[in-house]
Design a protein around this motif. Structure first.
Motif, PDB file in Angstrom:
ATOM      1  N   PHE A 110      -3.393   4.703  -1.227  1.00 12.89           N
ATOM      2  CA  PHE A 110      -4.275   5.388  -0.221  1.00 12.89           C
ATOM      3  C   PHE A 110      -3.975   6.988  -0.516  1.00 12.89           C
ATOM      4  O   PHE A 110      -2.769   7.113  -0.354  1.00 12.89           O
ATOM      5  CB  PHE A 110      -4.037   5.083   1.125  1.00 12.89           C
ATOM      6  N   PRO A 111      -4.978   7.890  -0.629  1.00 12.55           N
ATOM      7  CA  PRO A 111      -4.386   9.173  -0.862  1.00 12.55           C
ATOM      8  C   PRO A 111      -4.477  10.080   0.323  1.00 12.55           C
ATOM      9  O   PRO A 111      -5.401  11.144   0.310  1.00 12.55           O
ATOM     10  CB  PRO A 111      -5.944   9.520  -1.882  1.00 12.55           C
ATOM     11  N   ALA A 112      -3.625   9.874   1.136  1.00  6.32           N
ATOM     12  CA  ALA A 112      -3.257  10.565   2.339  1.00  6.32           C
ATOM     13  C   ALA A 112      -2.857  12.167   1.539  1.00  6.32           C
ATOM     14  O   ALA A 112      -3.492  12.967   2.363  1.00  6.32           O
ATOM     15  CB  ALA A 112      -2.250  10.232   2.921  1.00  6.32           C
ATOM     16  N   TYR A 113      -2.083  12.248   0.777  1.00  7.19           N
ATOM     17  CA  TYR A 113      -1.737  13.476   0.087  1.00  7.19           C
ATOM     18  C   TYR A 113      -2.953  14.315  -0.351  1.00  7.19           C
ATOM     19  O   TYR A 113      -3.124  15.364  -0.104  1.00  7.19           O
ATOM     20  CB  TYR A 113      -0.648  13.229  -1.101  1.00  7.19           C
ATOM     21  N   GLU A 114      -3.843  13.623  -1.252  1.00 11.51           N
ATOM     22  CA  GLU A 114      -4.694  14.440  -1.695  1.00 11.51           C
ATOM     23  C   GLU A 114      -5.802  14.800  -0.543  1.00 11.51           C
ATOM     24  O   GLU A 114      -6.653  15.868  -0.771  1.00 11.51           O
ATOM     25  CB  GLU A 114      -5.910  13.585  -2.548  1.00 11.51           C
ATOM     26  N   LEU A 115      -5.853  14.021   0.414  1.00 14.69           N
ATOM     27  CA  LEU A 115      -7.124  14.363   1.391  1.00 14.69           C
ATOM     28  C   LEU A 115      -6.535  15.589   2.046  1.00 14.69           C
ATOM     29  O   LEU A 115      -7.391  16.366   2.474  1.00 14.69           O
ATOM     30  CB  LEU A 115      -7.102  13.213   2.516  1.00 14.69           C
ATOM     31  N   VAL A 116      -5.295  15.788   2.459  1.00 10.57           N
ATOM     32  CA  VAL A 116      -4.830  16.977   3.104  1.00 10.57           C
ATOM     33  C   VAL A 116      -4.793  18.397   2.104  1.00 10.57           C
ATOM     34  O   VAL A 116      -5.354  19.485   2.224  1.00 10.57           O
ATOM     35  CB  VAL A 116      -3.746  16.780   3.718  1.00 10.57           C
ATOM     36  N   ILE A 117      -4.205  17.975   0.961  1.00  9.40           N
ATOM     37  CA  ILE A 117      -3.889  19.035   0.135  1.00  9.40           C
ATOM     38  C   ILE A 117      -5.264  19.533  -0.747  1.00  9.40           C
ATOM     39  O   ILE A 117      -5.258  20.645  -1.030  1.00  9.40           O
ATOM     40  CB  ILE A 117      -2.680  18.602  -0.897  1.00  9.40           C
ATOM     41  N   ASP A 118      -5.907  18.608  -1.113  1.00 10.47           N
ATOM     42  CA  ASP A 118      -7.271  18.821  -1.867  1.00 10.47           C
ATOM     43  C   ASP A 118      -8.612  18.794  -1.332  1.00 10.47           C
ATOM     44  O   ASP A 118      -9.487  19.469  -1.693  1.00 10.47           O
ATOM     45  CB  ASP A 118      -7.010  17.888  -3.118  1.00 10.47           C
ATOM     46  N   VAL A 119      -8.672  18.111  -0.395  1.00 11.74           N
ATOM     47  CA  VAL A 119     -10.008  18.068   0.598  1.00 11.74           C
ATOM     48  C   VAL A 119     -10.010  19.116   1.640  1.00 11.74           C
ATOM     49  O   VAL A 119     -10.877  19.870   1.690  1.00 11.74           O
ATOM     50  CB  VAL A 119     -10.244  16.720   1.137  1.00 11.74           C
ATOM     51  N   LEU A 120      -8.902  19.071   2.662  1.00  8.46           N
ATOM     52  CA  LEU A 120      -8.953  19.925   3.684  1.00  8.46           C
ATOM     53  C   LEU A 120      -8.509  21.514   3.161  1.00  8.46           C
ATOM     54  O   LEU A 120      -9.340  22.269   3.503  1.00  8.46           O
ATOM     55  CB  LEU A 120      -7.918  19.508   4.721  1.00  8.46           C
ATOM     56  N   ARG A 121      -7.607  21.477   2.398  1.00  8.34           N
ATOM     57  CA  ARG A 121      -7.126  22.575   1.690  1.00  8.34           C
ATOM     58  C   ARG A 121      -7.279  24.190   2.615  1.00  8.34           C
ATOM     59  O   ARG A 121      -7.660  25.010   1.992  1.00  8.34           O
ATOM     60  CB  ARG A 121      -8.199  22.938   0.454  1.00  8.34           C
ATOM     61  N   ASP A 122      -6.600  23.936   3.699  1.00  8.88           N
ATOM     62  CA  ASP A 122      -6.873  25.119   4.430  1.00  8.88           C
ATOM     63  C   ASP A 122      -5.555  25.347   5.406  1.00  8.88           C
ATOM     64  O   ASP A 122      -5.467  24.062   6.019  1.00  8.88           O
ATOM     65  CB  ASP A 122      -8.184  25.304   5.263  1.00  8.88           C
ATOM     66  N   TYR A 123      -4.975  26.522   5.583  1.00  5.55           N
ATOM     67  CA  TYR A 123      -3.696  26.424   6.501  1.00  5.55           C
ATOM     68  C   TYR A 123      -4.099  25.935   7.991  1.00  5.55           C
ATOM     69  O   TYR A 123      -3.211  25.841   8.885  1.00  5.55           O
ATOM     70  CB  TYR A 123      -3.180  27.768   6.552  1.00  5.55           C
ATOM     71  N   ARG A 124      -5.499  26.111   8.447  1.00  3.68           N
ATOM     72  CA  ARG A 124      -5.698  25.988   9.905  1.00  3.68           C
ATOM     73  C   ARG A 124      -5.596  24.572   9.918  1.00  3.68           C
ATOM     74  O   ARG A 124      -5.712  24.047  11.273  1.00  3.68           O
ATOM     75  CB  ARG A 124      -7.147  26.151  10.036  1.00  3.68           C
ATOM     76  N   PHE A 125      -5.260  23.594   8.988  1.00  2.54           N
ATOM     77  CA  PHE A 125      -5.049  22.106   9.229  1.00  2.54           C
ATOM     78  C   PHE A 125      -3.718  21.807   9.195  1.00  2.54           C
ATOM     79  O   PHE A 125      -3.237  20.801   9.270  1.00  2.54           O
ATOM     80  CB  PHE A 125      -5.916  21.305   8.207  1.00  2.54           C
ATOM     81  N   TYR A 126      -2.743  22.756   9.452  1.00  4.87           N
ATOM     82  CA  TYR A 126      -1.491  22.738   9.468  1.00  4.87           C
ATOM     83  C   TYR A 126      -0.816  23.101  10.686  1.00  4.87           C
ATOM     84  O   TYR A 126      -1.246  24.166  11.358  1.00  4.87           O
ATOM     85  CB  TYR A 126      -0.843  23.397   8.167  1.00  4.87           C
ATOM     86  N   ASP A 127       0.245  22.697  11.090  1.00  9.71           N
ATOM     87  CA  ASP A 127       1.208  23.233  12.182  1.00  9.71           C
ATOM     88  C   ASP A 127       1.588  24.406  12.117  1.00  9.71           C
ATOM     89  O   ASP A 127       1.639  25.285  10.928  1.00  9.71           O
ATOM     90  CB  ASP A 127       2.162  21.980  12.576  1.00  9.71           C
ATOM     91  N   VAL A 128       2.265  24.937  13.038  1.00  9.44           N
ATOM     92  CA  VAL A 128       2.697  26.330  13.056  1.00  9.44           C
ATOM     93  C   VAL A 128       3.861  26.652  11.792  1.00  9.44           C
ATOM     94  O   VAL A 128       4.076  27.812  11.404  1.00  9.44           O
ATOM     95  CB  VAL A 128       3.516  26.772  14.276  1.00  9.44           C
ATOM     96  N   ASP A 129       4.663  25.442  11.449  1.00 12.31           N
ATOM     97  CA  ASP A 129       5.483  25.617  10.419  1.00 12.31           C
ATOM     98  C   ASP A 129       4.795  25.651   9.071  1.00 12.31           C
ATOM     99  O   ASP A 129       5.413  25.893   7.983  1.00 12.31           O
ATOM    100  CB  ASP A 129       6.500  24.466  10.487  1.00 12.31           C
ATOM    101  N   LEU A 130       3.506  25.470   9.070  1.00 17.54           N
ATOM    102  CA  LEU A 130       2.811  25.466   7.874  1.00 17.54           C
ATOM    103  C   LEU A 130       3.266  24.334   6.555  1.00 17.54           C
ATOM    104  O   LEU A 130       2.906  24.475   5.499  1.00 17.54           O
ATOM    105  CB  LEU A 130       2.937  26.918   7.021  1.00 17.54           C
ATOM    106  N   ALA A 131       4.056  23.519   7.257  1.00 12.91           N
ATOM    107  CA  ALA A 131       4.454  22.542   6.487  1.00 12.91           C
ATOM    108  C   ALA A 131       3.758  21.070   6.982  1.00 12.91           C
ATOM    109  O   ALA A 131       3.576  20.107   5.965  1.00 12.91           O
ATOM    110  CB  ALA A 131       5.807  22.421   6.486  1.00 12.91           C
ATOM    111  N   HIS A 132       3.872  20.646   8.333  1.00 12.47           N
ATOM    112  CA  HIS A 132       3.257  19.542   8.564  1.00 12.47           C
ATOM    113  C   HIS A 132       1.816  19.737   9.035  1.00 12.47           C
ATOM    114  O   HIS A 132       1.418  20.566   9.514  1.00 12.47           O
ATOM    115  CB  HIS A 132       4.099  19.237   9.969  1.00 12.47           C
TER     116      HIS A 132
ATOM    117  N   LEU B   5       0.862  -1.041   0.011  1.00 13.39           N
ATOM    118  CA  LEU B   5       0.204  -0.021  -0.033  1.00 13.39           C
ATOM    119  C   LEU B   5       0.973   1.212  -0.100  1.00 13.39           C
ATOM    120  O   LEU B   5       1.672   1.590   0.869  1.00 13.39           O
ATOM    121  CB  LEU B   5      -0.992  -0.031   1.174  1.00 13.39           C
ATOM    122  N   PHE B   6       0.840   2.021  -0.931  1.00 13.58           N
ATOM    123  CA  PHE B   6       1.741   3.113  -1.156  1.00 13.58           C
ATOM    124  C   PHE B   6       0.832   4.434  -0.623  1.00 13.58           C
ATOM    125  O   PHE B   6      -0.294   4.534  -0.852  1.00 13.58           O
ATOM    126  CB  PHE B   6       1.954   3.587  -2.627  1.00 13.58           C
TER     127      PHE B   6
END
Length: 333
Positions: free
Chosen positions: A226-248, A186-187
């Motif tokens: 499994f689309p972990a990348y797409e779930l965060v980048i394309d579904v959530l799509r908001d900086y409020r879902f990132y840590d203070v470094d805006l990366a994690h 599973l990638f």
């Protein structure tokens, strides 16, 4: 939120499966959640890895049960290190470093022989390669898994090509399936943004990984995405879902991904059992202000009995730590 269709695995993960997880730090979000729910997991035997060449090297070393030697180590910043391993393996005693590395490889070799699922999370298509500026005694012709705070001039940075990554992962697939024919892979692609590469190059890097993974899914049986990348980048799509470094991705984002992972990748009976296991895990973490009250003592006893009942019904569950904790805090009256 944008809608997304997350395909369900045709043969989902279940309790009793052995699961080896390898790759970026996001791998450990999935691995830690599975471990907390008492799945049989082994995580990152080499430590955190980001790019495909290091992932391939590590998995092949488990297949071969490779023995690392002094020639694989180098001395820097007062400790012995391996270019193939995370700094958690580094240390001042060379023999202890080698022992830790080889013990981890041997454990991974035996685990992989019985593994049902290998979950690979690729983080970046950028690779750091030792250059001719490295002192001769530390020089190896290799892609490094960790730079160990070595001088920047010791490396050159390369964006791996799509065909180059495909060749590495194609070879890895065949080595794994020859070693253990029942393995399913599973990638995922990590949603962590590698901003040190710059926004443009980070997107180029992620795009190459996604293209490679889908090539492999289309080419081979028992390989899934499994689309972990797409779930965060394309579904959530908001900086409020990132840590203070805006990366994690933050806790809320990782929980969102794990919820979808559970629904799409774990079978229904296991999902139901996970809810009961989680109750025991939460009870173990509970800290009472007044631990000797009757109410808390009944709480401890009830969860001790619940864990005991689950073990009787599902012998593969291991609640040794939790039951010891409940027992030790119980006051005999």
């Amino acid at each position: 939120m944008s809608p997304i269709n997350v395909p369900h695995l045709p043969q989902p993960i279940a309790y009793g499966n052995k699961i080896l997880l390898i790759g970026s730090c996001f791998t450990e979000h999935i691995g830690n959640a599975l471990a907390e729910h008492k799945f049989d997991v082994l995580q990152n035997p080499h430590g955190i890895l980001f790019e495909p060449a290091s992932v391939r090297h590590s998995l092949v070393s488990y297949v071969e049960n490779r023995k690392y030697t002094e020639a694989d180590l180098f001395y820097l910043n007062e400790v012995w290190n391996s270019w193939h391993h995370h700094s958690r393996f580094s240390g001042m005693d060379k023999e202890q470093v080698l022992q830790g590395i080889n013990d981890a490889v041997e454990n991974a070799h035996h685990f992989l022989k019985e593994t049902d699922w290998v979950i690979i999370t690729l983080g970046s298509a950028f690779s750091y390669i030792l250059s001719s500026n490295v002192p001769e005694q530390e020089r190896h012709d290799l892609h490094v898994a960790n730079c160990h705070r070595a001088p920047g001039q010791w490396f050159y940075k390369k964006l791996l090509g799509i065909e180059e990554i495909i060749a590495a992962m194609d070879n890895t697939y065949h080595r794994l399936r020859t070693f253990n024919p029942k393995i399913k892979i599973l990638f995922t692609v990590s949603p962590v943004r590698h901003l040190r590469d710059g926004v443009i190059d980070n997107n180029r890097s992620k795009a190459r990984l996604i293209e490679v993974v889908h090539h492999l899914v289309d080419k081979f049986p028992d390989v899934y995405y499994f689309p972990a990348y797409e779930l965060v980048i394309d579904v959530l799509r908001d900086y409020r879902f990132y840590d203070v470094d805006l990366a994690h991705p933050n806790y809320q984002a990782t929980e969102f991904v794990l919820e979808h992972f559970t629904k799409a990748c774990i079978d229904e009976p296991s999902q139901q059992l996970m809810k009961q296991v989680r109750q025991i895990a939460i009870a173990r973490k509970h800290k009472a202000f007044q631990p000797k009250t009757n109410a808390h003592q009944q709480f401890l006893k009830a969860h001790f009995e619940k864990a005991k009942e689950l073990i009787a019904k599902y012998p593969f569950l291991n609640f040794e730590e939790e039951m010891k904790y409940f027992k030790e805090l119980t006051v005999e009256r």
